[in-house]
Design a protein around this motif. Structure first.
Motif, PDB file in Angstrom:
ATOM      1  N   VAL A 142       0.835  -1.194   0.000  1.00 25.12           N
ATOM      2  CA  VAL A 142       0.000   0.000   0.000  1.00 25.12           C
ATOM      3  C   VAL A 142       0.873   1.248   0.000  1.00 25.12           C
ATOM      4  CG1 VAL A 142      -1.677   1.299   1.387  1.00 25.12           C
ATOM      5  CG2 VAL A 142      -1.938  -1.175   1.109  1.00 25.12           C
ATOM      6  N   GLY A 143       2.050   1.140   0.588  1.00 27.32           N
ATOM      7  CA  GLY A 143       2.982   2.260   0.619  1.00 27.32           C
ATOM      8  C   GLY A 143       4.380   1.774   0.933  1.00 27.32           C
ATOM      9  N   PHE A 144       5.366   2.599   0.593  1.00 20.36           N
ATOM     10  CA  PHE A 144       6.750   2.221   0.891  1.00 20.36           C
ATOM     11  C   PHE A 144       7.593   3.478   1.079  1.00 20.36           C
ATOM     12  CE2 PHE A 144       6.593   2.548  -3.776  1.00 20.36           C
ATOM     13  CZ  PHE A 144       7.653   3.406  -4.029  1.00 20.36           C
ATOM     14  N   ARG A 145       8.714   3.279   1.736  1.00 20.24           N
ATOM     15  CA  ARG A 145       9.746   4.320   1.841  1.00 20.24           C
ATOM     16  C   ARG A 145      11.095   3.625   1.821  1.00 20.24           C
ATOM     17  NH1 ARG A 145      12.738   7.363   5.829  1.00 20.24           N
ATOM     18  NH2 ARG A 145      11.897   6.103   7.535  1.00 20.24           N
ATOM     19  N   TYR A 146      11.993   4.085   0.967  1.00 21.56           N
ATOM     20  CA  TYR A 146      13.325   3.501   0.935  1.00 21.56           C
ATOM     21  C   TYR A 146      14.378   4.601   0.961  1.00 21.56           C
ATOM     22  CZ  TYR A 146      13.517   4.661  -4.076  1.00 21.56           C
ATOM     23  OH  TYR A 146      13.509   5.337  -5.270  1.00 21.56           O
ATOM     24  N   VAL A 147      15.534   4.225   1.442  1.00 24.96           N
ATOM     25  CA  VAL A 147      16.706   5.100   1.451  1.00 24.96           C
ATOM     26  C   VAL A 147      17.886   4.272   0.956  1.00 24.96           C
ATOM     27  CG1 VAL A 147      18.324   6.430   2.859  1.00 24.96           C
ATOM     28  CG2 VAL A 147      15.879   6.525   3.355  1.00 24.96           C
ATOM     29  N   ILE A 148      18.597   4.759  -0.052  1.00 27.80           N
ATOM     30  CA  ILE A 148      19.801   4.098  -0.560  1.00 27.80           C
ATOM     31  C   ILE A 148      21.001   4.979  -0.229  1.00 27.80           C
ATOM     32  CG2 ILE A 148      20.983   3.187  -2.592  1.00 27.80           C
ATOM     33  CD1 ILE A 148      18.260   2.890  -3.938  1.00 27.80           C
ATOM     34  N   GLU A 149      22.034   4.345   0.300  1.00 28.43           N
ATOM     35  CA  GLU A 149      23.236   5.073   0.698  1.00 28.43           C
ATOM     36  C   GLU A 149      24.462   4.508  -0.008  1.00 28.43           C
ATOM     37  OE1 GLU A 149      22.444   6.202   5.295  1.00 28.43           O
ATOM     38  OE2 GLU A 149      22.470   4.067   4.823  1.00 28.43           O
ATOM     39  N   ALA A 150      25.443   5.362  -0.223  1.00 28.26           N
ATOM     40  CA  ALA A 150      26.723   4.952  -0.810  1.00 28.26           C
ATOM     41  C   ALA A 150      27.835   5.290   0.169  1.00 28.26           C
ATOM     42  CB  ALA A 150      26.951   5.664  -2.143  1.00 28.26           C
ATOM     43  N   ARG A 151      28.815   4.395   0.249  1.00 32.32           N
ATOM     44  CA  ARG A 151      29.948   4.636   1.138  1.00 32.32           C
ATOM     45  C   ARG A 151      30.927   5.608   0.477  1.00 32.32           C
ATOM     46  NH1 ARG A 151      32.231   1.816   5.462  1.00 32.32           N
ATOM     47  NH2 ARG A 151      31.068  -0.108   5.067  1.00 32.32           N
ATOM     48  N   THR A 152      31.367   6.585   1.246  1.00 33.21           N
ATOM     49  CA  THR A 152      32.311   7.570   0.737  1.00 33.21           C
ATOM     50  C   THR A 152      33.747   7.070   0.911  1.00 33.21           C
ATOM     51  OG1 THR A 152      32.570   8.731   2.847  1.00 33.21           O
ATOM     52  CG2 THR A 152      30.706   9.383   1.435  1.00 33.21           C
ATOM     53  N   ALA A 153      34.675   7.815   0.328  1.00 33.53           N
ATOM     54  CA  ALA A 153      36.093   7.450   0.468  1.00 33.53           C
ATOM     55  C   ALA A 153      36.525   7.493   1.926  1.00 33.53           C
ATOM     56  CB  ALA A 153      36.944   8.390  -0.375  1.00 33.53           C
ATOM     57  N   ALA A 154      35.876   8.335   2.722  1.00 39.79           N
ATOM     58  CA  ALA A 154      36.221   8.452   4.142  1.00 39.79           C
ATOM     59  C   ALA A 154      35.555   7.375   4.990  1.00 39.79           C
ATOM     60  CB  ALA A 154      35.818   9.825   4.652  1.00 39.79           C
ATOM     61  N   GLY A 155      34.738   6.545   4.369  1.00 42.97           N
ATOM     62  CA  GLY A 155      34.080   5.463   5.108  1.00 42.97           C
ATOM     63  C   GLY A 155      32.704   5.802   5.634  1.00 42.97           C
TER      64      GLY A 155
ATOM     65  N   PRO B  22      35.634   7.606  -8.834  1.00 44.99           N
ATOM     66  CA  PRO B  22      36.405   8.408  -9.790  1.00 44.99           C
ATOM     67  C   PRO B  22      37.569   7.645 -10.435  1.00 44.99           C
ATOM     68  CG  PRO B  22      36.835   9.106  -7.529  1.00 44.99           C
ATOM     69  CD  PRO B  22      35.678   8.177  -7.474  1.00 44.99           C
ATOM     70  N   PHE B  23      38.029   6.565  -9.782  1.00 42.63           N
ATOM     71  CA  PHE B  23      39.158   5.800 -10.320  1.00 42.63           C
ATOM     72  C   PHE B  23      38.720   4.458 -10.892  1.00 42.63           C
ATOM     73  CE2 PHE B  23      40.832   8.492  -6.880  1.00 42.63           C
ATOM     74  CZ  PHE B  23      41.673   9.311  -7.628  1.00 42.63           C
ATOM     75  N   GLY B  24      37.418   4.318 -11.125  1.00 44.25           N
ATOM     76  CA  GLY B  24      36.913   3.114 -11.778  1.00 44.25           C
ATOM     77  C   GLY B  24      36.497   1.995 -10.852  1.00 44.25           C
ATOM     78  N   GLY B  25      36.775   2.109  -9.566  1.00 43.49           N
ATOM     79  CA  GLY B  25      36.374   1.055  -8.636  1.00 43.49           C
ATOM     80  C   GLY B  25      34.876   1.083  -8.353  1.00 43.49           C
ATOM     81  N   GLU B  26      34.303  -0.078  -8.060  1.00 43.29           N
ATOM     82  CA  GLU B  26      32.872  -0.151  -7.787  1.00 43.29           C
ATOM     83  C   GLU B  26      32.553   0.476  -6.432  1.00 43.29           C
ATOM     84  OE1 GLU B  26      31.497  -4.124  -8.062  1.00 43.29           O
ATOM     85  OE2 GLU B  26      31.642  -4.224 -10.246  1.00 43.29           O
ATOM     86  N   LYS B  27      31.456   1.217  -6.385  1.00 42.45           N
ATOM     87  CA  LYS B  27      31.005   1.800  -5.136  1.00 42.45           C
ATOM     88  C   LYS B  27      30.289   0.747  -4.285  1.00 42.45           C
ATOM     89  CE  LYS B  27      30.282   6.660  -6.392  1.00 42.45           C
ATOM     90  NZ  LYS B  27      29.254   7.740  -6.478  1.00 42.45           N
TER      91      LYS B  27
END
Length: 223
Positions: free
Chosen positions: A75-88, A151-156
């Motif tokens: 009936v409803g949803f909420r999602y949050v997607i996060e990516a890890r930064t170079a600093a962790g 930025p250097f081609g590695g997967e996030k």
């Protein structure tokens, strides 16, 4: 030792202040605060013009939606997607919340909940998956134009959290009640007109939704 100026102290405290503000304004925390401050009534006791907290079981009406991340019908949803930064650290790169009108049933009484919504349901266990991310997640990232590599081609590295509202879920709802004459409603008196209960919100005061606490059942008896 060099002295620290007031501006330096403020600059050092800004990240912590920003984090605290983001934590405070999370939908589930906002919804809980609104619900905790509200009066509580049983669904069958609400009156036209009330803005009160009620509890009940969700019933699907005409519409349903599908989470684009996990593919779950709901009936409803909420999602949050996060990516890890170079600093962790983890940064939010995509998020969405949507909910369609649904029925709320308690003790044989039903109301239609129409929104707009403050979707405050807790994220479920499925949202804590760190590996084997669902294919839908990458489709969301692609549509949001989020790069999948660094930025250097590695997967996030990504992670997600998701909350869904489904039929038969027991929840708490806070909104403005209207009781209207409606052919599809129920006659509450032998010679009375058919009536329909509706719970609505506005952009300024959306309908707050949250999971029903296990110990919140006695609250339904409070006026």
């Amino acid at each position: 030792m060099k002295s620290i100026t007031l501006l330096q102290i403020i600059a050092m405290g800004l990240p912590a202040l920003g984090y605290a503000l983001a934590w405070w304004m999370q939908p589930q925390r906002r919804a809980r605060r609104e619900l905790e401050r509200a009066r509580t009534k049983r669904l069958g006791e609400v009156r036209d013009g009330d803005r009160v907290r009620v509890m009940g079981v969700v019933r699907r009406l005409r519409e349903s939606v599908v989470s684009p991340v996990t593919g779950r019908a709901c009936v409803g949803f909420r999602y949050v997607i996060e990516a890890r930064t170079a600093a962790g650290d983890w940064n939010v790169v995509a998020h969405e919340s949507t909910c369609v009108p649904f029925g709320l049933v308690d003790e044989g009484v039903e109301a239609t909940v129409e929104g707009p919504f403050l979707f405050g349901l807790d994220f479920d266990d499925r949202g804590d998956v760190w590996a084997n991310l669902p294919p839908g997640l990458f489709g969301v990232l692609e549509r949001a134009r989020v790069p999948l590599s660094g930025p250097f081609g590695g997967e996030k590295e990504f992670r997600f959290r998701e909350a869904v509202l489904r039929p038969d879920d027991r929840i708490m709802v806070l909104g403005a009640v209207t009781i209207e004459v409606d052919r599809a409603g129920r006659r509450e008196e032998l010679r009375g007109p058919p009536l329909a209960r509706k719970i609505r919100g506005t952009a300024e005061d959306p309908v707050a939704l949250a999971d029903a606490d296990e110990d919140s059942a006695p609250l339904a008896a409070r006026g």
